[in-house]
Design a protein around this motif. Structure first.
Motif, PDB file in Angstrom:
ATOM      1  N   SER A  21       0.456  -0.933   0.276  1.00 49.30           N
ATOM      2  CA  SER A  21      -0.191  -0.187   0.366  1.00 49.30           C
ATOM      3  C   SER A  21       0.745   1.601  -0.046  1.00 49.30           C
ATOM      4  CB  SER A  21      -0.439   0.184   1.301  1.00 49.30           C
ATOM      5  OG  SER A  21      -1.396  -1.198   0.863  1.00 49.30           O
ATOM      6  N   LYS A  22       1.844   1.295   1.136  1.00 49.31           N
ATOM      7  CA  LYS A  22       3.010   2.428   0.663  1.00 49.31           C
ATOM      8  C   LYS A  22       3.629   2.080  -0.230  1.00 49.31           C
ATOM      9  CE  LYS A  22       4.585   1.948   5.705  1.00 49.31           C
ATOM     10  NZ  LYS A  22       5.413   2.261   6.517  1.00 49.31           N
ATOM     11  N   ALA A  23       4.170   1.861  -1.288  1.00 48.72           N
ATOM     12  CA  ALA A  23       3.841   1.990  -2.141  1.00 48.72           C
ATOM     13  C   ALA A  23       3.771   2.572  -3.117  1.00 48.72           C
ATOM     14  CB  ALA A  23       5.133   0.361  -3.118  1.00 48.72           C
ATOM     15  N   ALA A  24       2.243   1.871  -3.510  1.00 52.06           N
ATOM     16  CA  ALA A  24       0.819   2.269  -4.570  1.00 52.06           C
ATOM     17  C   ALA A  24       1.120   3.832  -4.017  1.00 52.06           C
ATOM     18  CB  ALA A  24      -0.136   1.382  -4.309  1.00 52.06           C
ATOM     19  N   PHE A  25       1.144   3.942  -3.139  1.00 48.36           N
ATOM     20  CA  PHE A  25       0.742   6.111  -2.789  1.00 48.36           C
ATOM     21  C   PHE A  25       1.721   6.910  -2.799  1.00 48.36           C
ATOM     22  CE2 PHE A  25       1.267   9.296   0.420  1.00 48.36           C
ATOM     23  CZ  PHE A  25      -0.208   9.715   0.725  1.00 48.36           C
ATOM     24  N   TYR A  26       2.682   6.118  -2.963  1.00 50.02           N
ATOM     25  CA  TYR A  26       4.176   6.447  -3.018  1.00 50.02           C
ATOM     26  C   TYR A  26       4.071   7.503  -4.505  1.00 50.02           C
ATOM     27  CZ  TYR A  26       5.800   6.238   1.590  1.00 50.02           C
ATOM     28  OH  TYR A  26       6.217   6.393   2.814  1.00 50.02           O
ATOM     29  N   SER A  27       3.537   6.143  -5.440  1.00 53.21           N
ATOM     30  CA  SER A  27       3.991   6.007  -6.646  1.00 53.21           C
ATOM     31  C   SER A  27       3.046   6.976  -7.503  1.00 53.21           C
ATOM     32  CB  SER A  27       4.031   4.811  -7.162  1.00 53.21           C
ATOM     33  OG  SER A  27       5.282   3.949  -6.857  1.00 53.21           O
ATOM     34  N   SER A  28       1.567   6.939  -6.657  1.00 51.90           N
ATOM     35  CA  SER A  28       0.337   7.791  -7.325  1.00 51.90           C
ATOM     36  C   SER A  28       1.147   8.801  -6.666  1.00 51.90           C
ATOM     37  CB  SER A  28      -0.848   7.234  -6.015  1.00 51.90           C
ATOM     38  OG  SER A  28      -0.773   7.654  -4.779  1.00 51.90           O
ATOM     39  N   ILE A  29       1.079   9.773  -5.562  1.00 49.11           N
ATOM     40  CA  ILE A  29       1.937  11.088  -5.148  1.00 49.11           C
ATOM     41  C   ILE A  29       3.100  11.349  -6.323  1.00 49.11           C
ATOM     42  CG2 ILE A  29       3.445  12.722  -3.733  1.00 49.11           C
ATOM     43  CD1 ILE A  29       2.071  11.080  -1.620  1.00 49.11           C
ATOM     44  N   TYR A  44       9.201   7.160 -16.096  1.00 47.48           N
ATOM     45  CA  TYR A  44       9.203   8.438 -16.693  1.00 47.48           C
ATOM     46  C   TYR A  44       9.348   8.640 -18.184  1.00 47.48           C
ATOM     47  CZ  TYR A  44       9.194  10.944 -12.145  1.00 47.48           C
ATOM     48  OH  TYR A  44       9.525  10.730 -10.916  1.00 47.48           O
ATOM     49  N   GLY A  45       9.919   7.453 -19.053  1.00 46.38           N
ATOM     50  CA  GLY A  45       9.757   7.364 -20.077  1.00 46.38           C
ATOM     51  C   GLY A  45       8.764   7.355 -20.799  1.00 46.38           C
ATOM     52  N   ALA A  46       7.725   6.171 -20.122  1.00 46.26           N
ATOM     53  CA  ALA A  46       6.724   5.591 -20.200  1.00 46.26           C
ATOM     54  C   ALA A  46       5.557   6.360 -20.417  1.00 46.26           C
ATOM     55  CB  ALA A  46       6.331   4.663 -19.689  1.00 46.26           C
ATOM     56  N   ILE A  47       5.859   7.349 -19.549  1.00 50.81           N
ATOM     57  CA  ILE A  47       4.712   8.780 -18.934  1.00 50.81           C
ATOM     58  C   ILE A  47       5.159  10.161 -19.578  1.00 50.81           C
ATOM     59  CG2 ILE A  47       3.627  10.122 -16.629  1.00 50.81           C
ATOM     60  CD1 ILE A  47       3.849   7.534 -15.039  1.00 50.81           C
ATOM     61  N   GLY A  48       6.264  10.758 -19.456  1.00 55.43           N
ATOM     62  CA  GLY A  48       7.352  11.720 -20.301  1.00 55.43           C
ATOM     63  C   GLY A  48       6.442  11.672 -21.685  1.00 55.43           C
ATOM     64  N   ILE A  89      -3.637   6.447 -23.265  1.00 54.71           N
ATOM     65  CA  ILE A  89      -1.870   6.309 -23.182  1.00 54.71           C
ATOM     66  C   ILE A  89      -1.123   6.427 -21.554  1.00 54.71           C
ATOM     67  CG2 ILE A  89       0.233   5.681 -24.190  1.00 54.71           C
ATOM     68  CD1 ILE A  89      -0.959   5.783 -26.475  1.00 54.71           C
ATOM     69  N   SER A  90      -1.647   7.741 -21.619  1.00 54.78           N
ATOM     70  CA  SER A  90      -1.076   8.587 -20.596  1.00 54.78           C
ATOM     71  C   SER A  90      -1.657   8.150 -19.519  1.00 54.78           C
ATOM     72  CB  SER A  90      -0.643   9.995 -20.680  1.00 54.78           C
ATOM     73  OG  SER A  90      -0.409  10.645 -21.634  1.00 54.78           O
ATOM     74  N   ILE A  91      -2.655   7.399 -19.096  1.00 52.05           N
ATOM     75  CA  ILE A  91      -2.964   7.474 -18.031  1.00 52.05           C
ATOM     76  C   ILE A  91      -2.924   5.781 -17.341  1.00 52.05           C
ATOM     77  CG2 ILE A  91      -5.094   7.082 -16.799  1.00 52.05           C
ATOM     78  CD1 ILE A  91      -6.466   9.379 -18.842  1.00 52.05           C
ATOM     79  N   ALA A  92      -3.161   5.501 -18.675  1.00 49.62           N
ATOM     80  CA  ALA A  92      -2.354   3.757 -18.752  1.00 49.62           C
ATOM     81  C   ALA A  92      -1.321   3.428 -18.312  1.00 49.62           C
ATOM     82  CB  ALA A  92      -2.959   2.929 -19.740  1.00 49.62           C
ATOM     83  N   ALA A  93      -0.241   4.840 -18.129  1.00 47.08           N
ATOM     84  CA  ALA A  93       0.784   4.673 -18.034  1.00 47.08           C
ATOM     85  C   ALA A  93       1.167   4.629 -16.118  1.00 47.08           C
ATOM     86  CB  ALA A  93       2.510   5.339 -19.055  1.00 47.08           C
ATOM     87  N   TYR A  94       0.457   5.932 -16.305  1.00 54.30           N
ATOM     88  CA  TYR A  94       0.375   6.477 -15.148  1.00 54.30           C
ATOM     89  C   TYR A  94       0.083   5.287 -13.707  1.00 54.30           C
ATOM     90  CZ  TYR A  94      -0.968   8.721 -10.548  1.00 54.30           C
ATOM     91  OH  TYR A  94      -1.018   9.469  -9.508  1.00 54.30           O
ATOM     92  N   ALA A  95      -1.151   4.665 -14.406  1.00 61.33           N
ATOM     93  CA  ALA A  95      -1.398   3.200 -13.544  1.00 61.33           C
ATOM     94  C   ALA A  95      -0.659   2.720 -12.932  1.00 61.33           C
ATOM     95  CB  ALA A  95      -2.909   3.176 -13.964  1.00 61.33           C
ATOM     96  N   LEU A  96      -0.237   1.871 -15.261  1.00 61.52           N
ATOM     97  CA  LEU A  96       0.506   1.088 -14.199  1.00 61.52           C
ATOM     98  C   LEU A  96       1.379   1.568 -13.622  1.00 61.52           C
ATOM     99  CD1 LEU A  96       1.381  -1.884 -15.668  1.00 61.52           C
ATOM    100  CD2 LEU A  96       2.639  -0.941 -17.814  1.00 61.52           C
ATOM    101  N   ASN A  97       1.836   1.886 -13.124  1.00 68.91           N
ATOM    102  CA  ASN A  97       3.082   2.594 -12.603  1.00 68.91           C
ATOM    103  C   ASN A  97       3.025   2.650 -11.417  1.00 68.91           C
ATOM    104  OD1 ASN A  97       5.249   4.815 -10.834  1.00 68.91           O
ATOM    105  ND2 ASN A  97       3.049   5.798 -11.002  1.00 68.91           N
TER     106      ASN A  97
END
Length: 219
Positions: free
Chosen positions: A65-73, A92-96, A165-173
């Protein structure tokens, strides 16, 4: 003379019996010492076995949960929390890259939309009317109103696709950080083994041989 021999015989018997007893006591003492040594060795072995400690992984139920929370922030922060530093450039390559593609298509969409609206209003001063600046007065525009509409719709579709694709990359992160934290706490040690070996047995009723391959999992 007879008494002397008798006395000497009795004395010899007593001395030999005494020597035999001393020898037996010595052997018993040696056996006891040997047993004591063996017990001492066994005790040492037990102590050594008891002193062996297996490394146990500590289970932290809040770690995923902590890892997911940190990646969401902040994208990539959950990967840093999991100590998967090599994944941060990928995140950052995928999202950027997705955000850059979305921004580029959105800017082009706005350009063609503005030109399309002005062309519908009767203006001929948009940037796509005379791209090279060599049109004579009264010449047809380089891109007519239908071309502007087609380009507007194309860039709009590409923009929407890259937004997904940007939203999917963020969710995949976020998902990657959560799953990776789960897998880090998965118990894998030397006690786990998988063996694939031949199998042979007899049928208890017909005594026919049963053979094949057996998959053995030890844990």
């Amino acid at each position: 003379m007879h008494r002397l021999l008798t006395t000497f015989a009795i004395a010899f018997f007593l001395v030999s019996n005494s020597y035999a007893q001393e020898e037996n006591e010595t052997q018993e003492t040696k056996e006891i010492d040997s047993i004591a040594t063996s017990l001492s060795t066994d005790v040492d072995m037990v102590v050594i076995q008891d002193s062996i400690q297996k490394k146990e992984l500590k289970f932290n139920p809040l770690s995923p949960s902590k890892a997911a929370f940190y990646s969401s922030i902040l994208p990539g922060l959950g990967q840093i929390y999991n100590k998967r530093y090599w994944k941060v450039p990928l995140v950052y390559g995928a999202i950027g890259g997705s955000i850059y593609a979305y921004t580029w298509n959105n800017n082009n969409y706005k350009r063609f939309r503005v030109a399309f609206k002005r062309r519908q209003a009767g203006f001929t001063d948009d940037e796509f009317y005379d791209l090279n600046g060599d049109n004579a007065p009264g010449d047809d525009p380089d891109l007519d109103i239908d071309d502007l509409e087609d380009q507007q719709e194309r860039f709009q579709q590409d923009r929407d696709l890259w937004l997904v694709i940007s939203i999917a990359a963020y969710a995949l992160n976020i998902i990657d950080a959560n799953v990776d934290a789960h897998l880090k706490q998965f118990n894998i040690d030397n006690d786990l083994s998988v063996d694939f070996e031949p199998f042979l047995d007899l049928n208890s009723v017909t005594n026919d041989p049963i053979y094949g391959m057996a998959l053995t999992i030890k844990f």
